[in-house]
Every structure is written in structure tokens, then in C-alpha cells.
Design an enzyme around this catalytic site. Structure first.
Site: not given
Length: 603
Positions: A442, A417, A363, A537, A402, A338, A405, A286, A450
Site C-alpha cells: 500500500n 495483477k 486497483k 481482503e 504490480s 489501454i 496482492k 494516477g 485508507v
């Protein structure tokens, strides 16, 4: 012209210059005798001719690319000429018992002038007629320091470059109205707009690698008022690490404007945890996981275990690291989910890592709202599996990546999370392994963020979609976030929730405008549309509540909070029973767990 022909041409020219210098020096002082070719003239000519060619070879005057000549080449010419005249003086003393000092002084001046002139005339011709190609883009260089000078020199001597430097701007008052490489310094950065118009600039290069982000943003704002394209030299850290050279300039990126100054890491402390150790990273393919791997490799671990579920992403990071570190670090991969508890325990037993960085997670907020059971399986149960395996096989330190959020979560992703954080903190209470979590906001350019979406929309001609005009987020670059995760791991004593200082929040609509401008378009041409806030959100994200965090930083840009009173029985009951619940019920239970008062982080 071949090397041999060029060499023969220069030897011939120098021979004529030497003979001319000696002849003229005698003629200036003894015009009535010079045509009789006295013995002293012949001896001086022979001595100067031989010594000049010897010293020209020694100082490599015949191997220089004179179209690029500068001060070092001029110094070599001066040395060759001076030593040649010294040999002639010695020859005169030996043959006639006297030195013709005035003749030698004139010969030295003529010799230096003609040799230097013959070399630099090509440089002048090239700079005047060849480099000033009308097809090249007129370029303004921001910064008249060493980097700017280097960029200008490279552009001037590179005939294949599409840029031609016509002016500098620099905020140093003492440099105003001076010239560098015959290029004038015409003003300061606050005058870029008018300078671009006056000098018909087509391209602007920001050539100050040490600029901080605020300064880059300020200069870029000036450049956006013009029609000129703006580029920038690489970051200072990349130049110092040898990744790129200063003249490999690139387009200005959003990371240059929104990223922050890199923090100096505690390399000694980090090295104690990583150097010569076996390190395992979950989610290694990732955005964050792969960058954590890159950063760890700089500390020379003995073995690097890349664990991930997607084979393509793991293959890419494996190939990248093998190309760079194949001979120094053992690199191995494990394809595993996992959620597969048995396989995770097998892998942990096989490699016995010293440290585990757990970056594997779902995520994407809207997707997890629609698939809450998958968020639980991966983010909660997956974390529990990796944490318990780390405990069983006596891993020294377990670091969970983590998110902001997880604070007062309004989304399924954030709630899972937060529950994962609680499991990690509980494991620290019962295990000899040190368990910690690291929160940040972010990350610029990470998958699912985004920025890739905005860039895709801009390439299609717009419009760019923003959920709400007041939507605000914290942003951090991928390398910075990864470095601070590694740093937090070295600070771990056990049970902490480390919180990375994200700096000033950024309006998403401003981010969209910057990306449109950086892509070479106008905001009004691309357009921005507001699509409405998506399920789960928030308008504003939090890292820790004001009552939950120490005001002091335990390390630059790293705060700390600590959670107590975790009711693990309630969490375990949820884990064993959630599969019988509906999506709405799963969401409700997650929110109850994440918001329960005794689970809140306390200082």
C-alpha cells in the site's frame, strides 16, 4: 521612518558619538586642558568624524536593519571603528609628529562601546518589549542545532509570526543548560511532557530535518501526551533540493511517522536509461504514475509522453510538469484507454519510446470483486496490449507496476495483477524488449487508500471505520515507491519480478489512531468502529513467499524473484473466452490461473 530620515538620524547620532568619544578620551587624561580645545583635540575630532562616516558607508552601517543585528554586524562596527582610529593616528603623526596612544586607546573603546550600544539597544528593546507579544503562542523548539537556531531567529525577528520561542530541548548532553539567542535549552526530548506543562507551551516545532522516521515517531509520541500542537520543519531532501526553506514548518503528517528513510538511488545507472530518451508512462494521471513522471523529469529525458484515460488527471500533471520543465523537456499527452489495442499501437508507433512504465490499472479490491470482467479487461487485456505494442515497436525496457496482492491472491484484483505479471514474463521470453514487474504494498495517500477515507471520516467527526482490529498492511510513501520503480527499471535484465522491501507492517487500527491524533483530536472523541473484512481482503499481505525470494537485496530495499513455466496457452484461452462467463466463473478461473503450481514465482 523613511530611508533618508533614518540615514540623517544615524549620521547625527554617530557624529555626536564621535565628538563625545574624542572629548572624553582627552578629558580623562588632560582634564585641565580639554576646555581650552587644544589643536590636537580639534584635529583628532575632525579626522575621526570624517573617517568614521567614510568607513560607516563602506561597511554599510547605515543600511543595516539593527533590530536584527548579530555577530556579523558587530564585526563590521569593530572594523569601521578600528580603521577610523587608525586614520586619526596617522593624522596625529603627520600634523604633530607624535601619536597620543593612550588617548587613542580610550577613544577606540568609547567609540566602539557607544556606536555598538546605539545600534544594539534597538535590538534589545525589540526582543524585550515588542517580540514578547502576549498574543503570540509560546513555542518549544525540539533541536538546538543549526536548523533549530535558524527557526528561533526567524521567529524572533518576524513580527508577523504567531509563535514566540521560549525554550529548546535537545538530546546533546553538552548543550544542556546553555542558551541560544537568549533562549534556554531546558532538557531532553524524553522530558517534553513536563517541559510543556512547566513553561506553558502552546506549540512544539520539531526542528531537526535529518531525523529518521523512528526518531520522529518517538518525539511525536511525547508531544501527543500534551495539549500543545506539534509541527515539523521540512524533510532534509526537500530543503537540499530547494523546494522549501527550513523555517516553512508544517503539521506532522502520517508519512513522517510511517514512511521510511529514503534510499540513495544509482543516479548514473538511471540516467543512462532516461537522460535524452523518450519515456512513456501509462496511468500518468494516477498517484503512482504521476509521481513516476515527476521523478523521471529530474533525469532530463528528451521527451515525456503522459498517457491516461482520465482527461482531468492528465491535464493536472501536464500543467505541473510544463510549469517546471517546459524549456528543458518536450512534454506531450495522449488520452487513451489501454483496452483500445489499435490506439495503443498507434501511440507506440508515433512516439517510439525507449522505456515504458506501465502504471495504468484498476486497483480497488471491493469494486473489482463486484466487476471482475472490468478487472480482466483493464489489468490483463490492457497490460497485454501495452506489452505487445512495446514489443512490436522495439521498446528497450517495459516496467509493469504490480502489487503485493498478486501473491497468493484472494481477490479478483490481485489475481488479475498476477496474471498480468505472467503475461509480462512470457513477453520477456519471446521479445528483444526487456520486460519486468515491480511489486510493492500500500502507498500512503494514494487514491483509494485508507488514509483519505480516514481523514474524511475524522473531518465529519467520526467514527473512523476499520475492517478488523488485526488487519495489517505494508506502507510506503508515493515518492519512495516511484523512485524504487525507476531504480528497478534500470536494474532490469529481463523477466524479473522485483519486490520492494516494505519494512515493518503496520496495524490499520494504529494508523487510524495516529491520524486522529495528528488531526488534533482524541481517539475517544472520534471513535473507531470495526466493520468486518470485505470480500477479497486478507488480514495479512505478502510480497513474496519465503521460498520465493532471494534473502539478499539486489539493491538497497529491492529483492528479486523469477517466474518460470508459464502456460501462456491457458491464459490466452481464458482471455478469448471470459466474456461468456458469469462473474463467479471469471473469479474461479482467475484464481486457478494465479494459483496454478507451474505459475508460482521461483528463485
Amino acid at each position: 521612518m523613511t530611508y533618508k530620515k533614518r540615514m540623517a538620524f544615524l549620521v547625527l547620532v554617530d557624529s555626536l558619538i564621535v565628538l563625545t568619544s574624542v572629548f572624553l578620551s582627552y578629558w580623562f587624561l588632560h582634564a585641565d586642558l580639554v576646555m581650552k580645545f587644544p589643536r590636537g583635540l580639534i584635529i583628532s575630532s575632525i579626522a575621526l568624524l570624517v573617517s568614521h562616516h567614510l568607513f560607516a558607508q563602506y561597511f554599510k552601517l547605515y543600511k543595516k536593519a539593527w533590530e536584527y543585528a548579530s555577530v556579523p554586524e558587530l564585526l563590521n562596527i569593530s572594523k569601521a571603528v578600528t580603521f577610523s582610529i587608525a586614520v586619526v593616528a596617522l593624522a596625529q603623526e603627520v600634523t604633530s609628529g607624535d601619536m597620543y596612544v593612550r588617548i587613542l586607546a580610550i577613544a577606540w573603546m568609547l567609540h566602539l562601546l557607544l556606536i555598538g550600544g546605539s545600534r544594539f539597544v534597538w535590538r534589545v528593546f525589540r526582543d524585550t518589549y515588542i517580540v514578547k507579544d502576549k498574543s503570540k503562542k509560546r513555542t518549544l523548539i525540539v533541536g538546538a542545532g543549526s536548523a533549530g537556531t535558524m527557526v528561533a531567529r526567524q521567529l524572533l525577528k518576524n513580527q508577523d509570526s504567531e509563535f514566540y520561542p521560549v525554550a529548546f530541548v535537545d538530546d546533546n548532553e553538552r548543550k544542556q543548560r546553555l542558551e541560544i539567542l537568549n533562549i534556554p535549552i531546558v532538557g531532553k526530548t524524553d522530558a517534553i511532557e513536563s517541559i510543556v506543562e512547566k513553561y506553558e507551551i502552546q506549540n512544539v516545532i520539531i526542528a531537526i530535518p535529518s531525523l529518521n522516521r523512528k526518531q520522529v515517531t518517538k518525539i511525536f509520541e511525547q508531544c501527543t501526551k500534551t495539549k500543545a500542537k506539534t509541527q515539523i520543519v521540512p524533510m532534509l531532501e526537500d530543503i537540499l533540493e530547494g523546494k522549501v526553506s527550513v523555517n516553512e514548518f508544517r503539521d506532522v503528517q502520517v508519512e513522517d511517522l510511517l514512511g521510511r528513510e529514503p534510499v540513495q538511488l544509482d543516479d548514473v545507472g538511471i540516467g543512462e536509461n532516461l537522460t535524452g530518451k523518450t519515456i512513456l508512462v501509462t496511468g500518468a494521471g494516477g498517484s503512482i504514475g504521476s509521481e513516476i513522471c515527476r521523478q523521471i523529469m529530474k533525469y532530463s529525458p528528451a521527451k515525456m509522453v503522459l498517457l491516461g484515460h482520465g482527461e482531468n488527471s492528465i491535464y493536472k500533471i501536464e500543467m505541473e510538469l510544463l510549469n517546471l520543465y517546459r524549456d528543458r523537456v518536450e512534454i506531450t499527452t495522449e488520452i487513451a484507454d489501454i483496452q483500445d489495442r489499435h490506439k495503443i499501437f498507434q501511440i507506440m508507433e508515433k512516439h517510439r519510446p525507449y522505456m515504458v512504465y506501465h502504471a495504468a490499472a484498476h486497483k480497488h479490491v471491493p469494486l473489482m470483486e463486484r466487476n471482475p470482467e472490468e478487472a480482466v479487461k483493464n489489468n490483463v487485456i490492457g497490460t497485454k496490449n501495452v506489452a505487445e505494442a512495446a514489443d512490436t515497436f522495439r521498446v528497450n525496457t517495459f516496467v509493469m507496476v504490480s502489487t503485493d496482492k498478486a501473491v497468493n491472491p484472494t481477490s479478483v484484483m490481485g489475481a488479475t495483477k498476477r496474471v498480468a505479471e505472467m503475461i509480462v514474463q512470457y513477453m520477456d521470453e519471446i521479445s528483444e524488449t526487456r520486460f519486468v514487474a515491480v511489486r510493492f504494498g500500500n502507498v500512503l495517500g494514494s487514491r483509494g487508500s485508507v488514509i483519505p477515507l480516514f481523514k474524511k471520516q475524522i473531518r465529519k467527526g467520526g467514527p473512523v471505520t476499520v475492517t478488523h482490529p488485526d488487519m495489517i498492511r505494508y506502507f510506503m510513501t508515493i515518492p519512495e515507491a516511484s523512485r524504487l520503480v525507476i531504480q528497478a527499471g534500470s536494474l532490469a535484465k529481463g523477466g524479473e519480478v522485483f519486490v520492494l522491501d516494505m519494512g515493518e507492517p503496520v496495524k490499520i487500527v494504529d494508523l487510524a489512531k495516529n491520524l486522529i491524533t495528528l488531526s488534533g483530536h482524541k481517539v475517544e472523541d472520534i471513535g473507531i468502529e470495526f466493520s468486518g473484512i470485505r470480500p477479497g481482503e486478507k488480514l495479512f499481505e505478502e510480497l513474496l513467499g519465503e521460498e520465493e525470494v532471494h534473502p539478499e537485496q539486489v539493491f538497497p530495499k529491492i529483492h528479486i524473484g523469477k517466474a518460470r513455466g508459464i502456460n501462456i496457452e491457458v491464459i490466452m484461452d481464458f482471455i478469448t473466452s471470459f466474456e461468456g462467463l458469469t462473474g463467479l466463473q471469471i473469479r474461479e478461473r482467475l484464481m486457478e490461473l494465479a494459483h496454478s503450481s507451474h505459475n508460482r514465482a521461483q528463485v
